[in-house]
Design an enzyme around this catalytic site. Structure first.
Site, PDB file in Angstrom:
ATOM      1  N   TYR A  32      18.044  34.583 -29.378  1.00  0.00           N
ATOM      2  CA  TYR A  32      19.314  34.177 -28.774  1.00  0.00           C
ATOM      3  C   TYR A  32      19.923  33.002 -29.525  1.00  0.00           C
ATOM      4  CZ  TYR A  32      17.438  29.908 -26.667  1.00  0.00           C
ATOM      5  OH  TYR A  32      16.911  28.653 -26.491  1.00  0.00           O
ATOM      6  N   LYS A 149      14.102  31.265 -32.780  1.00  0.00           N
ATOM      7  CA  LYS A 149      14.803  30.998 -31.504  1.00  0.00           C
ATOM      8  C   LYS A 149      14.614  32.196 -30.578  1.00  0.00           C
ATOM      9  CE  LYS A 149      19.050  28.826 -29.795  1.00  0.00           C
ATOM     10  NZ  LYS A 149      18.453  27.722 -29.068  1.00  0.00           N
ATOM     11  N   GLU A 182       9.469  18.119 -31.430  1.00  0.00           N
ATOM     12  CA  GLU A 182      10.867  18.109 -30.967  1.00  0.00           C
ATOM     13  C   GLU A 182      10.826  17.850 -29.465  1.00  0.00           C
ATOM     14  OE1 GLU A 182      12.792  21.918 -31.511  1.00  0.00           O
ATOM     15  OE2 GLU A 182      10.971  23.030 -31.067  1.00  0.00           O
ATOM     16  N   LEU A 206      12.374  24.040 -33.932  1.00  0.00           N
ATOM     17  CA  LEU A 206      13.539  24.879 -34.188  1.00  0.00           C
ATOM     18  C   LEU A 206      14.439  24.154 -35.195  1.00  0.00           C
ATOM     19  CD1 LEU A 206      14.974  27.502 -33.077  1.00  0.00           C
ATOM     20  CD2 LEU A 206      16.490  25.903 -31.915  1.00  0.00           C
TER      21      LEU A 206
HETATM   22  N1  PLP Z   1      14.915  22.670 -30.196  1.00  0.00           N
HETATM   23  C1  PLP Z   1      14.841  23.549 -29.185  1.00  0.00           C
HETATM   24  C2  PLP Z   1      13.501  23.951 -28.677  1.00  0.00           C
HETATM   25  C3  PLP Z   1      16.014  24.080 -28.617  1.00  0.00           C
HETATM   26  O1  PLP Z   1      15.937  24.975 -27.609  1.00  0.00           O
HETATM   27  C4  PLP Z   1      17.270  23.659 -29.112  1.00  0.00           C
HETATM   28  C5  PLP Z   1      18.520  24.182 -28.553  1.00  0.00           C
HETATM   29  O2  PLP Z   1      18.537  25.007 -27.678  1.00  0.00           O
HETATM   30  C6  PLP Z   1      17.295  22.730 -30.159  1.00  0.00           C
HETATM   31  C7  PLP Z   1      16.101  22.269 -30.683  1.00  0.00           C
HETATM   32  C8  PLP Z   1      18.605  22.260 -30.729  1.00  0.00           C
HETATM   33  O3  PLP Z   1      19.191  23.286 -31.505  1.00  0.00           O
HETATM   34  P1  PLP Z   1      20.765  23.371 -31.718  1.00  0.00           P
HETATM   35  O4  PLP Z   1      21.181  22.044 -32.270  1.00  0.00           O
HETATM   36  O5  PLP Z   1      20.928  24.461 -32.706  1.00  0.00           O
HETATM   37  O6  PLP Z   1      21.380  23.659 -30.390  1.00  0.00           O
END
Ligand code: PLP
Length: 285
Positions: A32, A149, A182, A206
């Site tokens: 997603y 993701k 993270e 991610l």
């Molecule tokens: N890390 C995780 C586990 C996430 O679910 C998300 C966003 O949903 C992020 C980092 C941040 O990613 P982005 O900046 O692409 O929204």
């Protein structure tokens, strides 16, 4: 009423139905994205779609959608749902099987689902109007492929809930070597002595699009030093500033971790400088 997309048709979200044999439902077998859009303008559309395509490839889902197809879908969702502050949720599962069996079924079409939801207005680069957040910490107990993701978010959900039950807005995660990975739904940055530092990308994190834009904006501006490297638990505890970043939050300052103040407990000057740069440049991505 929100208008959703499911397998080629647009409909009120209440009418969108999938089979219980959909592998997204049974196994969390899907990918997603959430693309933010403000007043009809998306942030990071191209990198979001690139990440979605690489996630689909990583788990072997074949979907013949071009970037233009995704753009058409996103623009239609914006047109249907009003050009406010929207998160455009895009979801592809492996599809609906005729049985429950772990191996990938052959010759089934992926399920494509999308809808929009309201997100908070983008943060303004102003210390008095941004809301400082609190975080908890926990050992990262998710799987070893966090760069994908995946819609299988139980590990993230449980970590988010851990912090939530302690009155926190997020949970910062550390691996077995006490290194920052993270947060449950965000990437993390720290600031020490004026340097912006974030963990290096690997299979434990991610590759956030907000993270990517921040690093790019900072390197182009070349006024604030940036480092991508291992960040220890002690460094987080002794940081001058800590931020969490995501598409719907942008850059959110954390001023308390496990009940202790971050730095002097107030929102930092480097946050202000970086959110200012981000706000000015984000629609270029
Ligand atoms: N890390 C995780 C586990 C996430 O679910 C998300 C966003 O949903 C992020 C980092 C941040 O990613 P982005 O900046 O692409 O929204």
């Amino acid at each position: 009423m929100s208008i959703a997309f499911l397998d080629g048709d647009y409909m009120p979200i209440e009418q969108a139905k999938i089979s219980p044999l959909d592998r997204g439902f049974l196994f969390g077998d899907g990918i997603y994205e959430v693309v933010p859009s403000y007043a009809g303008k998306m942030v990071g559309f191209a990198p979001h779609i690139a990440r979605m395509k690489s996630g689909l490839e990583a788990i072997g889902i074949q979907l013949n959608w071009s970037t233009e197809d995704w753009a058409e879908l996103c623009n239609r969702l914006i047109a249907e749902n009003g050009a406010g502050n929207l998160g455009l949720y895009l979801h592809v599962s492996r599809g609906t099987d005729t049985k429950r069996f772990h191996a990938f079924p052959e010759n089934i079409a992926p399920t494509v689902f999308a809808f929009s939801f309201e997100i908070a207005p983008a943060p303004i680069a102003d210390k008095s109007s941004v809301k400082a957040k609190k975080a908890s910490t926990a050992r990262d107990l998710r799987w070893e492929r966090c760069q994908i993701k995946s819609t299988a978010l139980l590990g993230n959900v449980l970590h988010f809930q851990q912090g939530y039950e302690q009155g926190s807005d997020e949970t910062l995660l550390f691996n077995a070597d006490n290194q920052l990975t993270e947060a449950s739904a965000c990437n993390v940055f720290i600031v020490k002595d004026g340097i912006v530092i974030t963990p290096l990308l690997d299979n434990q994190k991610l590759p956030g699009i907000t993270r990517q834009i921040i690093l790019d904006v900072l390197r182009k501006d070349a006024q604030i030093a940036v480092e991508e490297r291992i960040v220890s638990m002690d460094e987080v505890a002794n940081a001058d500033e800590v931020w969490i970043t995501s598409s719907s939050k942008e850059i959110a300052p954390i001023t308390e971790i496990d009940g202790k103040p971050v730095g002097d407990g107030s929102i930092g000057d480097i946050w202000l400088a970086v959110q200012t740069l981000y706000s000015a440049a984000k629609f270029d991505y």
